[in-house]
Motif scaffolding. Structure first.
Motif, PDB file in Angstrom:
ATOM      1  N   UNK A 125      17.245  -7.217 -19.618  1.00  0.00           N
ATOM      2  CA  UNK A 125      15.916  -7.745 -19.305  1.00  0.00           C
ATOM      3  C   UNK A 125      15.943  -9.257 -19.117  1.00  0.00           C
ATOM      4  N   UNK A 126      17.052  -9.897 -19.503  1.00  0.00           N
ATOM      5  CA  UNK A 126      17.238 -11.319 -19.221  1.00  0.00           C
ATOM      6  C   UNK A 126      16.722 -12.288 -20.259  1.00  0.00           C
ATOM      7  N   UNK A 127      16.111 -11.797 -21.334  1.00  0.00           N
ATOM      8  CA  UNK A 127      15.507 -12.708 -22.313  1.00  0.00           C
ATOM      9  C   UNK A 127      16.538 -13.652 -22.922  1.00  0.00           C
ATOM     10  N   UNK A 128      17.705 -13.146 -23.259  1.00  0.00           N
ATOM     11  CA  UNK A 128      18.727 -13.994 -23.890  1.00  0.00           C
ATOM     12  C   UNK A 128      19.949 -14.184 -22.999  1.00  0.00           C
ATOM     13  N   UNK A 129      19.809 -13.903 -21.733  1.00  0.00           N
ATOM     14  CA  UNK A 129      20.943 -13.952 -20.807  1.00  0.00           C
ATOM     15  C   UNK A 129      21.621 -15.320 -20.795  1.00  0.00           C
ATOM     16  N   UNK A 130      20.832 -16.384 -20.796  1.00  0.00           N
ATOM     17  CA  UNK A 130      21.388 -17.725 -20.672  1.00  0.00           C
ATOM     18  C   UNK A 130      22.368 -18.054 -21.801  1.00  0.00           C
ATOM     19  N   UNK A 131      22.211 -17.389 -22.948  1.00  0.00           N
ATOM     20  CA  UNK A 131      23.088 -17.650 -24.095  1.00  0.00           C
ATOM     21  C   UNK A 131      24.463 -16.985 -23.957  1.00  0.00           C
ATOM     22  N   UNK A 132      24.586 -16.040 -23.040  1.00  0.00           N
ATOM     23  CA  UNK A 132      25.800 -15.227 -22.981  1.00  0.00           C
ATOM     24  C   UNK A 132      26.564 -15.377 -21.671  1.00  0.00           C
ATOM     25  N   UNK A 134      28.782 -17.568 -20.716  1.00  0.00           N
ATOM     26  CA  UNK A 134      30.211 -17.845 -20.927  1.00  0.00           C
ATOM     27  C   UNK A 134      30.977 -16.566 -21.271  1.00  0.00           C
ATOM     28  N   UNK A 135      30.395 -15.725 -22.133  1.00  0.00           N
ATOM     29  CA  UNK A 135      31.061 -14.466 -22.493  1.00  0.00           C
ATOM     30  C   UNK A 135      31.167 -13.539 -21.286  1.00  0.00           C
ATOM     31  N   UNK A 136      30.142 -13.512 -20.456  1.00  0.00           N
ATOM     32  CA  UNK A 136      30.150 -12.680 -19.254  1.00  0.00           C
ATOM     33  C   UNK A 136      31.292 -13.101 -18.334  1.00  0.00           C
ATOM     34  N   UNK A 137      31.428 -14.403 -18.124  1.00  0.00           N
ATOM     35  CA  UNK A 137      32.491 -14.917 -17.260  1.00  0.00           C
ATOM     36  C   UNK A 137      33.860 -14.650 -17.881  1.00  0.00           C
ATOM     37  N   UNK A 138      33.999 -14.903 -19.171  1.00  0.00           N
ATOM     38  CA  UNK A 138      35.288 -14.745 -19.849  1.00  0.00           C
ATOM     39  C   UNK A 138      35.789 -13.306 -19.791  1.00  0.00           C
ATOM     40  N   UNK A 139      34.881 -12.345 -19.897  1.00  0.00           N
ATOM     41  CA  UNK A 139      35.265 -10.933 -19.875  1.00  0.00           C
ATOM     42  C   UNK A 139      35.438 -10.387 -18.457  1.00  0.00           C
ATOM     43  N   UNK A 140      35.101 -11.189 -17.462  1.00  0.00           N
ATOM     44  CA  UNK A 140      35.249 -10.727 -16.082  1.00  0.00           C
ATOM     45  C   UNK A 140      34.182  -9.747 -15.655  1.00  0.00           C
ATOM     46  N   UNK A 141      32.996  -9.840 -16.245  1.00  0.00           N
ATOM     47  CA  UNK A 141      31.871  -8.994 -15.817  1.00  0.00           C
ATOM     48  C   UNK A 141      31.332  -9.563 -14.513  1.00  0.00           C
ATOM     49  N   UNK A 142      31.532  -8.822 -13.434  1.00  0.00           N
ATOM     50  CA  UNK A 142      31.222  -9.350 -12.101  1.00  0.00           C
ATOM     51  C   UNK A 142      29.865  -8.887 -11.572  1.00  0.00           C
ATOM     52  N   UNK A 143      29.260  -7.911 -12.217  1.00  0.00           N
ATOM     53  CA  UNK A 143      27.981  -7.381 -11.746  1.00  0.00           C
ATOM     54  C   UNK A 143      26.969  -7.406 -12.890  1.00  0.00           C
ATOM     55  N   UNK A 144      25.854  -8.062 -12.671  1.00  0.00           N
ATOM     56  CA  UNK A 144      24.789  -8.118 -13.677  1.00  0.00           C
ATOM     57  C   UNK A 144      23.474  -7.731 -13.002  1.00  0.00           C
ATOM     58  N   UNK A 187      19.436 -15.841 -13.967  1.00  0.00           N
ATOM     59  CA  UNK A 187      19.814 -15.463 -12.608  1.00  0.00           C
ATOM     60  C   UNK A 187      20.471 -16.630 -11.883  1.00  0.00           C
ATOM     61  N   UNK A 188      19.855 -17.797 -11.949  1.00  0.00           N
ATOM     62  CA  UNK A 188      20.396 -18.960 -11.241  1.00  0.00           C
ATOM     63  C   UNK A 188      21.761 -19.356 -11.804  1.00  0.00           C
ATOM     64  N   UNK A 189      21.918 -19.322 -13.112  1.00  0.00           N
ATOM     65  CA  UNK A 189      23.199 -19.679 -13.724  1.00  0.00           C
ATOM     66  C   UNK A 189      24.306 -18.744 -13.254  1.00  0.00           C
TER      67      UNK A 189
END
Length: 458
Positions: A125-132, A134-144, A187-189
């Motif tokens: 839902x994006x409420x806390x997305x901005x906090x994570x 770095x973890x998304x990039x580090x794990x190679x999650x390419x689709x959000x 989204x922008x980040x």
């Protein structure tokens, strides 16, 4: 800012080509797996009631069981060893993955370690997305995927009664304003980092239906790759059920999708609004074919066989796309089209009985090219509430209303009663099996032949 979808890098295009949600062609051949490891949620939506669950339900937020990261690892390995076309593993609930960050990211790390050839996908839902990020990039999650139903807090307050963040509960307009600001920032980040972002929006008549073009425009500006607008599904016991709200009619959804597409956004039309534990092709849910207790502790995953199988699928998809482009060149807008409904259990086949269908794929064809218009959900005529409550006549009438703009219905079988009712409204039911595209083109020629005979006799 991320490039528009028409100017994606070669790497991004390749990623999209194997993701069944991002690519209409891929969804016919590639499978996804949703892992239900995230039970908690940090917002309340008026259409949602996650306490309600049923194995026959097919909607977001519904699961049969919640898994631990260790159980999820075992199940993903077992499925990957058996399902060669598995290309995407995602966490989408049953709550919000980022309201359960430890379980979510632990699960992704395990999947990446043991099944490195699948793409990782996260829905939030994006409420806390901005906090994570770095973890998304580090794990190679390419689709959000981010669900964004409004960018105006006054509209958002009609959808979200409250959000909960860092021990504080926000309500009304304040809740909506906080959520929307976080969604757009996240989204922008992600887009600036090259992450492929799909935005989901739920079309809620009388609330945000008139507002979604503004949502689409804004998320496109911020770098979203794809916009997926789906019809409202009202959970039993939800606020919207108590309010008596209704889902949009198929024509209303189609007209909105057409409008968004004309404004330049790539629009998803093949979404199935999947359960949070779905496995298989879109339109299928094979979760019950892969019970956790039947999964081996350490199955052999033949990576070479998986790679070869998926390479063959890639070739098939490229051939289909090239052929479609050649057929459609310079003629689609200039020729009359026929609308066809298809009952399918997946696999790009006409392979389902009319009475068992819980959805129809809707296509338009000009006799040479075939294009997907969308997906229309229905109550199955021969299953569930219709049989239990004796309201099959009402169910059939609802199906007929949903299909009244179609000329042809393709299915693997149909009873005399539904056939006669469809004929009365000018829909020709045809029993066919085999590939959807081939069956549609054949059926259009067939129907035209008999129309000509009737005209000559008249």
């Amino acid at each position: 800012m991320m490039q528009p979808s028409s100017c994606l890098s070669k790497e991004a295009e390749e990623e999209i080509s194997r993701h069944p949600c991002y690519s209409e062609e891929a969804h016919r051949f590639y499978a996804r797996m949703h892992i239900p490891v995230a039970p908690a949620c940090n917002i309340q939506c008026n259409y949602c009631n996650r306490k309600f669950d049923c194995v026959n339900e097919s909607r977001p937020g519904v699961v049969s069981e919640v898994l631990s990261p260790e159980q999820a690892e075992r199940k993903v390995k077992g499925v990957a060893a058996q399902l060669m076309q598995l290309s995407v593993v995602g966490v989408a609930g049953p709550g919000d993955p980022l309201a359960n960050p430890e379980q979510t990211f632990d699960t992704f790390a395990r999947v990446k370690r043991h099944v490195p050839d699948v793409s990782l996908c996260l829905s939030t839902n994006g409420l806390t997305l901005y906090r994570h990020v770095d973890e998304i990039v580090e794990l190679g999650i390419r689709h959000v995927t981010i669900t964004i139903n409004a960018i105006d807090p006054d509209i958002g307050r009609e959808i979200y009664p409250w959000v909960f963040d860092e021990g504080v509960r926000y309500e009304g307009r304040e809740a909506a304003e906080l959520l929307i600001s976080r969604q757009l920032a996240g989204l922008e980040m992600l887009a600036k980092l090259g992450i492929l972002v799909k935005v989901n929006s739920i079309m809620i008549p009388g609330v945000n239906d008139h507002h979604l073009p503004a949502v689409s425009k804004r998320v496109k500006e911020l770098g979203a790759t794809l916009h997926n607008v789906t019809p409202l599904i009202i959970a039993p016991g939800s606020q919207y059920e108590m309010d008596g709200r209704k889902a949009p009619r198929p024509k209303e959804l189609h007209n909105l999708q057409e409008l968004l597409g004309r404004d330049g956004m790539k629009v998803m039309r093949h979404c199935r609004q999947c359960r949070a534990d779905a496995i298989g092709l879109l339109g299928q849910d094979r979760n019950q074919d892969f019970p956790l207790e039947a999964m081996e502790a350490d199955p052999v995953i033949n990576q070479e066989a998986r790679a070869q199988f998926q390479s063959d699928l890639d070739s098939k998809i490229r051939e289909r796309v090239s052929a479609k482009q050649a057929r459609a060149k310079g003629r689609w807008e200039e020729t009359p089209r026929t609308r066809v409904a298809v009952a399918t259990r997946g696999g790009d086949k006409v392979n389902q009985h009319f009475g068992h269908a819980t959805e129809f794929l809707i296509y338009d064809t000009d006799g040479a090219d075939v294009r997907l218009v969308g997906v229309r959900k229905i109550q199955a005529y021969c299953h569930g509430k219709a049989d239990c409550n004796g309201d099959k006549a009402a169910t059939l009438q609802e199906i007929i209303t949903i299909l009244n703009d179609c000329r042809i219905l393709l299915c693997s079988g149909i009873g005399d009663g539904p056939r006669a009712s469809l004929n009365k409204i000018g829909v020709l039911p045809l029993v066919r099996k085999g590939g959807i595209q081939e069956a549609i083109l054949e059926s259009v020629k067939y129907s035209s032949y008999f129309e000509n005979i009737n005209i000559s006799k008249g």
